[in-house]
Scaffold this motif. Structure first.
Motif, PDB file in Angstrom:
ATOM      1  N   ASP A   1       0.845  -1.194   0.000  1.00 26.29           N
ATOM      2  CA  ASP A   1       0.000   0.000   0.000  1.00 26.29           C
ATOM      3  C   ASP A   1       0.881   1.245   0.000  1.00 26.29           C
ATOM      4  O   ASP A   1       1.717   1.421   0.898  1.00 26.29           O
ATOM      5  CB  ASP A   1      -0.896   0.032   1.240  1.00 26.29           C
ATOM      6  CG  ASP A   1      -2.107  -0.862   1.115  1.00 26.29           C
ATOM      7  OD1 ASP A   1      -2.451  -1.241  -0.020  1.00 26.29           O
ATOM      8  OD2 ASP A   1      -2.716  -1.194   2.157  1.00 26.29           O
ATOM      9  N   LEU A   2       0.701   2.087  -0.998  1.00 26.36           N
ATOM     10  CA  LEU A   2       1.475   3.314  -1.133  1.00 26.36           C
ATOM     11  C   LEU A   2       0.550   4.515  -0.980  1.00 26.36           C
ATOM     12  O   LEU A   2      -0.285   4.791  -1.843  1.00 26.36           O
ATOM     13  CB  LEU A   2       2.174   3.363  -2.494  1.00 26.36           C
ATOM     14  CG  LEU A   2       3.022   4.602  -2.764  1.00 26.36           C
ATOM     15  CD1 LEU A   2       4.279   4.591  -1.887  1.00 26.36           C
ATOM     16  CD2 LEU A   2       3.403   4.678  -4.240  1.00 26.36           C
ATOM     17  N   PHE A   3       0.694   5.224   0.138  1.00 23.54           N
ATOM     18  CA  PHE A   3      -0.071   6.439   0.401  1.00 23.54           C
ATOM     19  C   PHE A   3       0.799   7.639   0.027  1.00 23.54           C
ATOM     20  O   PHE A   3       1.951   7.734   0.470  1.00 23.54           O
ATOM     21  CB  PHE A   3      -0.439   6.535   1.881  1.00 23.54           C
ATOM     22  CG  PHE A   3      -1.295   5.420   2.403  1.00 23.54           C
ATOM     23  CD1 PHE A   3      -2.676   5.542   2.433  1.00 23.54           C
ATOM     24  CD2 PHE A   3      -0.718   4.246   2.879  1.00 23.54           C
ATOM     25  CE1 PHE A   3      -3.474   4.524   2.938  1.00 23.54           C
ATOM     26  CE2 PHE A   3      -1.503   3.218   3.384  1.00 23.54           C
ATOM     27  CZ  PHE A   3      -2.883   3.361   3.412  1.00 23.54           C
ATOM     28  N   THR A   4       0.258   8.564  -0.756  1.00 22.16           N
ATOM     29  CA  THR A   4       1.020   9.743  -1.162  1.00 22.16           C
ATOM     30  C   THR A   4       0.151  10.993  -1.090  1.00 22.16           C
ATOM     31  O   THR A   4      -1.074  10.930  -1.221  1.00 22.16           O
ATOM     32  CB  THR A   4       1.556   9.603  -2.606  1.00 22.16           C
ATOM     33  OG1 THR A   4       0.451   9.399  -3.503  1.00 22.16           O
ATOM     34  CG2 THR A   4       2.528   8.443  -2.720  1.00 22.16           C
ATOM     35  N   ALA A   5       0.814  12.120  -0.890  1.00 20.68           N
ATOM     36  CA  ALA A   5       0.098  13.401  -0.885  1.00 20.68           C
ATOM     37  C   ALA A   5       1.066  14.519  -1.247  1.00 20.68           C
ATOM     38  O   ALA A   5       2.256  14.463  -0.916  1.00 20.68           O
ATOM     39  CB  ALA A   5      -0.525  13.683   0.478  1.00 20.68           C
ATOM     40  N   THR A   6       0.532  15.516  -1.919  1.00 18.05           N
ATOM     41  CA  THR A   6       1.245  16.764  -2.192  1.00 18.05           C
ATOM     42  C   THR A   6       0.338  17.906  -1.760  1.00 18.05           C
ATOM     43  O   THR A   6      -0.880  17.874  -2.011  1.00 18.05           O
ATOM     44  CB  THR A   6       1.587  16.886  -3.690  1.00 18.05           C
ATOM     45  OG1 THR A   6       2.558  15.886  -4.025  1.00 18.05           O
ATOM     46  CG2 THR A   6       2.158  18.268  -4.014  1.00 18.05           C
ATOM     47  N   ASN A   7       0.912  18.889  -1.108  1.00 23.42           N
ATOM     48  CA  ASN A   7       0.136  20.019  -0.597  1.00 23.42           C
ATOM     49  C   ASN A   7      -0.678  20.665  -1.722  1.00 23.42           C
ATOM     50  O   ASN A   7      -0.132  21.118  -2.720  1.00 23.42           O
ATOM     51  CB  ASN A   7       1.092  21.038   0.031  1.00 23.42           C
ATOM     52  CG  ASN A   7       0.357  22.135   0.775  1.00 23.42           C
ATOM     53  OD1 ASN A   7      -0.795  21.963   1.162  1.00 23.42           O
ATOM     54  ND2 ASN A   7       1.002  23.269   0.963  1.00 23.42           N
ATOM     55  N   GLY A   8      -1.991  20.685  -1.552  1.00 20.84           N
ATOM     56  CA  GLY A   8      -2.877  21.294  -2.532  1.00 20.84           C
ATOM     57  C   GLY A   8      -3.289  20.396  -3.675  1.00 20.84           C
ATOM     58  O   GLY A   8      -4.062  20.814  -4.544  1.00 20.84           O
ATOM     59  N   ALA A   9      -2.814  19.143  -3.683  1.00 22.29           N
ATOM     60  CA  ALA A   9      -3.094  18.250  -4.814  1.00 22.29           C
ATOM     61  C   ALA A   9      -3.792  16.958  -4.407  1.00 22.29           C
ATOM     62  O   ALA A   9      -3.951  16.054  -5.217  1.00 22.29           O
ATOM     63  CB  ALA A   9      -1.795  17.922  -5.559  1.00 22.29           C
ATOM     64  N   GLY A  10      -4.207  16.845  -3.148  1.00 24.57           N
ATOM     65  CA  GLY A  10      -4.956  15.675  -2.730  1.00 24.57           C
ATOM     66  C   GLY A  10      -4.096  14.552  -2.191  1.00 24.57           C
ATOM     67  O   GLY A  10      -2.874  14.588  -2.251  1.00 24.57           O
ATOM     68  N   ALA A  11      -4.783  13.538  -1.651  1.00 21.75           N
ATOM     69  CA  ALA A  11      -4.129  12.356  -1.084  1.00 21.75           C
ATOM     70  C   ALA A  11      -4.552  11.127  -1.881  1.00 21.75           C
ATOM     71  O   ALA A  11      -5.695  11.034  -2.345  1.00 21.75           O
ATOM     72  CB  ALA A  11      -4.499  12.190   0.385  1.00 21.75           C
TER      73      ALA A  11
END
Length: 267
Positions: free
Chosen positions: A122-132
């Protein structure tokens, strides 16, 4: 995917491979006590070295804060915050609930986050302002509207027991006002589970920056609320964190605040 996030994913997957290979022969590992109930193995060190090598190769001017190696270039504009194996005790007991957590902080703000569970891929990723995202699919916090219908994650005090009395008061009131509490043993994954809507909320006392930096951004980008126990944004400083969907946050924080010690109130 942003190039910096893509590089962090590469580093997390490399670390995951190191951890899974080591998991096949736990008995051969060298294990040391950093403090009471706080362990470090050669796998933690090897995982962190692999992550830093990949990131430093791509971004040589960036600084690092790793659980095992501490700070380097702490005055840099960009600082990578790394937990190479969140859930070491689980790992050493072959309980498959642990992960790699990597966050990038730019001038004090967390901008990118990766949490990788190598057991489940499972790879969880997020970028500020671009969603999770989980495995490239957008995730959102749960829609539970009542605390009584919610499942809440937490972490027990295990190193410093100074706050255990007030934690137990929180625990008692939470367990009687929710659908149940869960303590899997990896704060980073717990926060990722809030972001994915699997947990409706999470709280813990006295965590480190590397435990929560990536997970907090995931929750925020998934539409959740993250704060310290005083409803401020000092969770990176205090290590006291609450994360939840917006609908249950108010009732959730009331229980935490009701049972806070004076020391916690003043942090």
């Amino acid at each position: 995917m942003h190039p910096m996030l893509n590089t962090a994913v590469k580093a997390a997957r490399q670390a995951g491979s190191i951890i899974l290979r080591a998991a096949e022969d736990i008995d051969q590992l060298t294990i040391k006590n950093k403090s009471a109930n706080d362990f470090v193995s050669e796998v933690d060190v090897a995982s962190e070295e692999a992550i830093i090598n990949i990131l430093k190769s791509a971004y040589p001017t960036h600084g690092f804060l790793g659980e095992e190696s501490g700070f380097s270039d702490k005055d840099a504009d960009y600082i990578w915050i790394i937990d190479p194996l969140d859930g070491t005790t689980n790992f050493l007991h072959q309980f498959p609930q642990y992960c790699i957590s990597i966050a990038l902080m730019h001038k004090g703000d967390i901008t990118h986050a990766v949490i990788y569970d190598p057991n489940r891929n499972d790879l969880f990723t997020a970028t500020n302002g671009a969603g999770a995202y989980l495995n490239d699919k957008r995730i959102r916090v749960s829609k539970k509207a009542k605390l009584k219908e919610s499942i809440i994650g937490t972490g027990f005090p295990f190193r410093d027991f100074a706050h255990l009395p007030c934690y137990l008061k929180m625990f008692e009131e939470m367990i009687t006002n929710t659908s149940g509490l869960r303590r899997p043993g990896s704060a980073a994954l717990d926060l990722a589970y809030v972001a994915a809507g699997w947990f409706d909320g999470f709280w813990e006392i006295g965590l480190s920056k590397w435990d929560i930096a990536a997970g907090a951004l995931l929750v925020k980008e998934a539409g959740g609320i993250v704060s310290d126990f005083n409803e401020k944004q000092a969770w990176m400083k205090t290590g006291n964190i609450i994360a939840a969907n917006a609908k249950i946050y108010g009732d959730f924080i009331k229980i935490i605040q009701k049972n806070m010690s004076e020391e916690l109130k003043n942090q």
